[in-house]
Design an enzyme around this catalytic site. Structure first.
Site, mmCIF file in Angstrom:
data_model
loop_
_atom_site.group_PDB
_atom_site.id
_atom_site.type_symbol
_atom_site.label_atom_id
_atom_site.label_comp_id
_atom_site.label_asym_id
_atom_site.label_seq_id
_atom_site.Cartn_x
_atom_site.Cartn_y
_atom_site.Cartn_z
ATOM 1 N N LYS A 270 -4.340 39.706 41.743
ATOM 2 C CA LYS A 270 -3.540 38.816 42.582
ATOM 3 C C LYS A 270 -3.002 37.634 41.792
ATOM 4 O O LYS A 270 -1.973 37.068 42.124
ATOM 5 C CB LYS A 270 -4.387 38.321 43.763
ATOM 6 C CG LYS A 270 -4.714 39.405 44.775
ATOM 7 C CD LYS A 270 -5.416 38.845 45.997
ATOM 8 C CE LYS A 270 -6.822 38.410 45.698
ATOM 9 N NZ LYS A 270 -7.544 37.990 46.930
ATOM 10 N N ARG A 271 -3.696 37.264 40.725
ATOM 11 C CA ARG A 271 -3.274 36.106 39.945
ATOM 12 C C ARG A 271 -2.006 36.382 39.163
ATOM 13 O O ARG A 271 -1.176 35.504 38.979
ATOM 14 C CB ARG A 271 -4.404 35.690 38.989
ATOM 15 C CG ARG A 271 -4.228 34.302 38.387
ATOM 16 C CD ARG A 271 -5.393 33.924 37.509
ATOM 17 N NE ARG A 271 -5.506 34.819 36.364
ATOM 18 C CZ ARG A 271 -6.626 35.424 35.991
ATOM 19 N NH1 ARG A 271 -7.718 35.248 36.675
ATOM 20 N NH2 ARG A 271 -6.668 36.217 34.937
#
Length: 516
Positions: A267-268
């Site tokens: 997700k980063r």
């Protein structure tokens, strides 16, 4: 503690379902697309076997816990149709289904291991553990806890450096720990030797490794399906099952989803790792489910033996076989998903597609929360024009907006105005005269006997502009497209004019002409 007073390990009562599988996300932010990926394969097998699919919330990581994340898990999985039979919101025979509500469940298991010398208390501070790891890495030693606290009393350990007042509890991994196990996808698997894993943290919360074994046992889980990153932890879990005298589940370790550079999708670094992102971007849930299945599973097979990449969840579940899962980490190819999404969009009925577009149009302020019957009828007519021009539902607002804005509020895009040729005014004037002669008495296109039809409009404009002005068809209608839509590229021109109606069409032609 004597043998007679050791805590009893509960046996699992008869639970519903021939097989029982679960997905167990952590509420630490937007749900990861991997949660849907794992849910899909768990659910497909559970439904095929007449079993049960459970949703458990693993919220023991209190430092990263986010209160709104759990509801996002519920909402996104429901949106995808990956529904569960038991869970925090539905209840069930194994409630509660949140680990934070099950803390009293874990302590007897820890006490039993301590009493049997299969676990021990560790008072090492975070600083001491960090320093230990740094030395191990610099000297190229195997990383892992060095057992400084093993066999020591609290007082003996307190006399040494790096002491912490509140201990954790660690497993005591035996020399003969079994490192191989059978996997439904990978066959016989060998994992690295584990170190003395923490199973109870200083805050009284269990770590994943203890909680997952206890919960899977007490919830009657027969098959544990999870990512391949947990292969290295499986010997610890099998050891805990053995120590507690329990039957381990069957294991299936799915391949990790990867970016195009082969790195693990996160997700980063990748917005597409967020499950909510797909809904925001206008992907259809059935297209995403189909795509996730194809990432680790072969296409469906037609009667003639050819492959078919478009298939429903029910088809996927009916023929599911763990042996067909490809263990190689699949590349998360959004271009493939875009193609699939377009196929599914084009496969919807016009009415169904219009209803799915509505939330995006409401969010964009194009229509209100409670559109009139006339607006809905117009939207359905517009949807038929734009259905083949979208890969995402989120692409609809700019295509639909010109049909819902007042004539005097239509904005002409700069690139469209810049593309107007020197003869734009002449074309628009000719178009205005030709269209003005069309009889538009009767009901509109949405209802029907008017002479203002796409066919009549096309005939009049071709006669006036292509034949009358001698302009080639590919260049003849650009100024008209800009006038009615405000853009260079728009839905089919003649059909757009039919939907707008004669008055609105002539108003827009006149408005652009006045600026030339």
């Amino acid at each position: 503690m004597s043998e007679r007073t050791l805590p009893e390990i509960p046996t699992v009562a008869d639970l519903p379902g021939k097989v029982r599988l679960r997905v167990a996300p952590s509420p630490t932010g937007d749900p990861h697309v991997g949660t849907a990926y794992m849910s899909l394969f768990n659910l497909a097998f559970a439904r095929q076997q007449g079993g049960r699919f459970l949703l458990r919330i693993e919220d023991t990581d209190r430092a990263r816990f986010r209160a709104d994340s759990e509801q996002q898990v519920f909402d996104t999985l429901e949106w995808l149709g990956l529904t569960w039979d038991e869970g925090p919101d539905k209840g069930g025979p194994c409630a509660p289904y949140r680990q934070s509500e099950r803390l009293d469940t874990y302590r007897p298991y820890v006490d039993r291991l301590l009493a049997e010398s299969k676990a021990y208390e560790c008072w090492c501070s975070t600083e001491r553990l960090t320093q230990m790891r740094e030395i191990q890495q610099k000297t190229k030693q195997p990383t892992g806890y060095d057992r400084l606290c093993l066999g020591k009393t609290r007082e003996e350990r307190a006399a040494l450096p790096g002491f912490s007042e509140t201990p954790v509890v660690r497993m005591l991994i035996p020399d003969d720990v079994e490192l191989e196990f059978d996997d439904l996808i990978r066959g016989r698997v060998s994992a690295p030797r584990p170190d003395d894993q923490v199973i109870l943290k200083a805050d009284g919360f269990p770590t994943y490794h203890l909680a997952v074994v206890v919960d899977d046992h007490e919830m009657g889980i027969t098959h544990v399906v999870r990512g391949e990153e947990w292969i290295s932890s499986t010997p610890k879990h099998i050891l805990l099952y053995r120590w507690f005298g329990l039957e381990p589940p069957q294991w299936a370790h799915m391949p990790l989803l990867r970016n195009t550079d082969k790195s693990k999708i996160s997700k980063r670094k990748n917005p597409a790792a967020r499950l909510t992102w797909f809904r925001e971007q206008g992907y259809l849930p059935e297209a995403l489910v189909n795509f996730l299945a194809l990432l680790a599973y072969p296409p469906a097979t037609n009667e003639d033996g050819t492959d078919r990449e478009v298939f429903s969840f029910d088809e996927f579940s009916a023929g599911f076989d763990w042996r067909k899962v490809n263990p190689v980490g699949p590349i998360f190819d959004l271009k493939k998903l875009d193609w699939l999404n377009g196929v599914y969009i084009r496969g919807l009925s016009v009415g169904e597609l219009a209803s799915r577009l509505l939330p995006f149009l409401v969010d964009d302020g194009i229509v209100g929360d409670n559109p009139s019957l006339g607006e809905l009828a117009r939207l359905k007519a517009v949807t038929a024009l734009v259905q083949t021009r979208m890969a995402h539902l989120s692409e609809a607002p700019p295509l639909v907006r010109p049909f819902f804005v007042p004539d005097d509020a239509l904005e002409i895009a700069e690139d469209a105005r810049a593309a107007l040729g020197d003869n734009a005014a002449e074309v628009i004037e000719a178009a205005g005269r030709a269209l003005g002669d069309i009889d538009d008495h009767g009901t509109s296109v949405l209802g029907s006997d008017s002479g203002w039809t796409a066919e009549a409009i096309e005939t009049a404009l071709r006669t006036a502009i292509v034949d009358g002005l001698g302009i080639k068809p590919k260049f003849a209608f650009g100024p008209l497209r800009t006038a009615v839509s405000g853009a260079r590229i728009s839905p089919p021109l003649f059909e757009s004019m039919e939907i707008l109606g004669k008055t609105s069409t002539l108003n827009r032609l006149a408005a652009l002409l006045a600026t030339l």
